[in-house]
Design a protein around this motif. Structure first.
Motif, mmCIF file in Angstrom:
data_model
loop_
_atom_site.group_PDB
_atom_site.id
_atom_site.type_symbol
_atom_site.label_atom_id
_atom_site.label_comp_id
_atom_site.label_asym_id
_atom_site.label_seq_id
_atom_site.Cartn_x
_atom_site.Cartn_y
_atom_site.Cartn_z
ATOM 1 N N ALA A 116 -7.395 -9.863 3.772
ATOM 2 C CA ALA A 116 -7.994 -9.789 2.435
ATOM 3 C C ALA A 116 -9.467 -9.387 2.458
ATOM 4 C CB ALA A 116 -7.836 -11.129 1.722
ATOM 5 N N VAL A 117 -10.224 -9.864 3.441
ATOM 6 C CA VAL A 117 -11.661 -9.604 3.474
ATOM 7 C C VAL A 117 -11.983 -8.146 3.797
ATOM 8 C CG1 VAL A 117 -13.832 -10.219 4.638
ATOM 9 C CG2 VAL A 117 -12.181 -11.999 4.071
ATOM 10 N N ASN A 118 -11.202 -7.507 4.679
ATOM 11 C CA ASN A 118 -11.535 -6.144 5.112
ATOM 12 C C ASN A 118 -10.507 -5.094 4.675
ATOM 13 O OD1 ASN A 118 -9.380 -6.423 6.874
ATOM 14 N ND2 ASN A 118 -10.634 -6.629 8.703
ATOM 15 N N LEU A 119 -9.551 -5.477 3.852
ATOM 16 C CA LEU A 119 -8.491 -4.562 3.444
ATOM 17 C C LEU A 119 -9.031 -3.314 2.748
ATOM 18 C CD1 LEU A 119 -5.308 -4.208 3.152
ATOM 19 C CD2 LEU A 119 -5.693 -4.956 0.812
ATOM 20 N N SER A 120 -9.874 -3.482 1.739
ATOM 21 C CA SER A 120 -10.385 -2.340 0.968
ATOM 22 C C SER A 120 -11.114 -1.350 1.864
ATOM 23 C CB SER A 120 -11.307 -2.817 -0.152
ATOM 24 O OG SER A 120 -10.572 -3.570 -1.082
ATOM 25 N N LYS A 121 -11.936 -1.841 2.770
ATOM 26 C CA LYS A 121 -12.664 -0.966 3.685
ATOM 27 C C LYS A 121 -11.698 -0.204 4.590
ATOM 28 C CE LYS A 121 -16.135 -0.877 7.387
ATOM 29 N NZ LYS A 121 -15.526 0.338 7.916
ATOM 30 N N ASN A 122 -10.688 -0.892 5.105
ATOM 31 C CA ASN A 122 -9.714 -0.231 5.978
ATOM 32 C C ASN A 122 -8.906 0.824 5.231
ATOM 33 O OD1 ASN A 122 -9.414 -1.254 8.914
ATOM 34 N ND2 ASN A 122 -9.878 -3.096 7.744
#
Length: 172
Positions: A72-78
Motif C-alpha cells: 500500500a505504501v509504495n504501490l502508486s510509485k511502482n
C-alpha cells in the motif's frame, strides 16, 4: 471471450488452467506485478510468487518480491515507474484477496485490473491488464484482521500453482 477462469490449488491441472488463459490473452511483452507484504502471512501470496518467479530467470520483469515488496505504501510509485519503464508491456498482476468461505484456496484469473486493498477498505490505484487473485480467507465475518489466522502452507501451495502457471505460459 470468457470473463474469468478459476481453479483450486489442489487440482492436478490448476496450473494448466492458468497457463491456458495466459496463452490466450498475452501477446507480446509482459511483466508480472506481485502485490502484498511479507508482514502478514495472508498478504504474502504476491511477494512469494514474485520471489519464486525471480528465481526462474524467465527473462521478463518481475516486480514485487519478499525482499522488495509492492504494498500500500509504495504501490502508486511502482505503478508509475513500470508504466514509464515498460509502456508496451502487458501487466499480469498477482495478489491475495478475501472471498466466500467456499472459495478459499481458489485462484481466479481474468482480464482487467486488480483493485488492491479493496477487501480491507483501502483505496489504491487499480493495476494490471490480467489479474490473478488467490482467495486466502473469508470476507464473510467482516473482520479484516482475520487474515492473521491463515496458514503459510496454504499460501505456499497457492503461490506454487500460480508460479507454475505463469512459467508454463511463458516458457515455450
Amino acid at each position: 471471450m470468457e470473463e474469468c477462469s478459476k481453479a483450486y490449488y489442489f487440482q492436478r491441472d490448476s496450473h494448466i488452467i492458468l497457463a491456458s488463459y495466459l496463452n490466450r490473452h498475452i501477446k507480446g511483452s509482459c511483466l508480472v506485478f506481485c502485490i502484498g507484504t511479507d508482514r502478514y502471512i495472508g498478504d504474502c501470496l504476491g511477494p512469494l510468487t514474485g520471489t519464486f518467479l525471480s528465481k526462474l530467470n524467465l527473462g521478463i520483469p518481475v516486480i514485487g518480491t519478499l525482499d522488495d515488496p509492492v504494498h500500500a505504501v509504495n504501490l502508486s510509485k511502482n505503478v508509475y515507474d513500470i508504466k514509464k519503464k515498460y509502456p508496451d508491456h502487458k501487466i499480469i498482476a498477482v495478489d491475495a484477496c478475501l472471498g466466500n468461505e467456499d472459495s478459499i484456496g481458489s485462484i481466479q484469473i481474468k482480464n482487467g485490473p486488480i483493485h488492491p486493498g479493496k477487501g480491507v477498505g483501502k483505496r489504491l490505484p487499480p493495476v494490471g491488464d490480467i489479474s490473478i487473485v488467490g482467495i486466502v480467507d473469508s470476507s464473510e465475518s467482516g473482520e479484516f484482521l482475520s487474515m492473521h489466522n491463515i496458514r503459510l502452507s496454504l499460501i505456499m501451495k497457492m503461490s506454487e500453482v500460480i508460479t507454475r502457471g505463469i512459467y508454463a505460459a511463458l516458457v515455450k
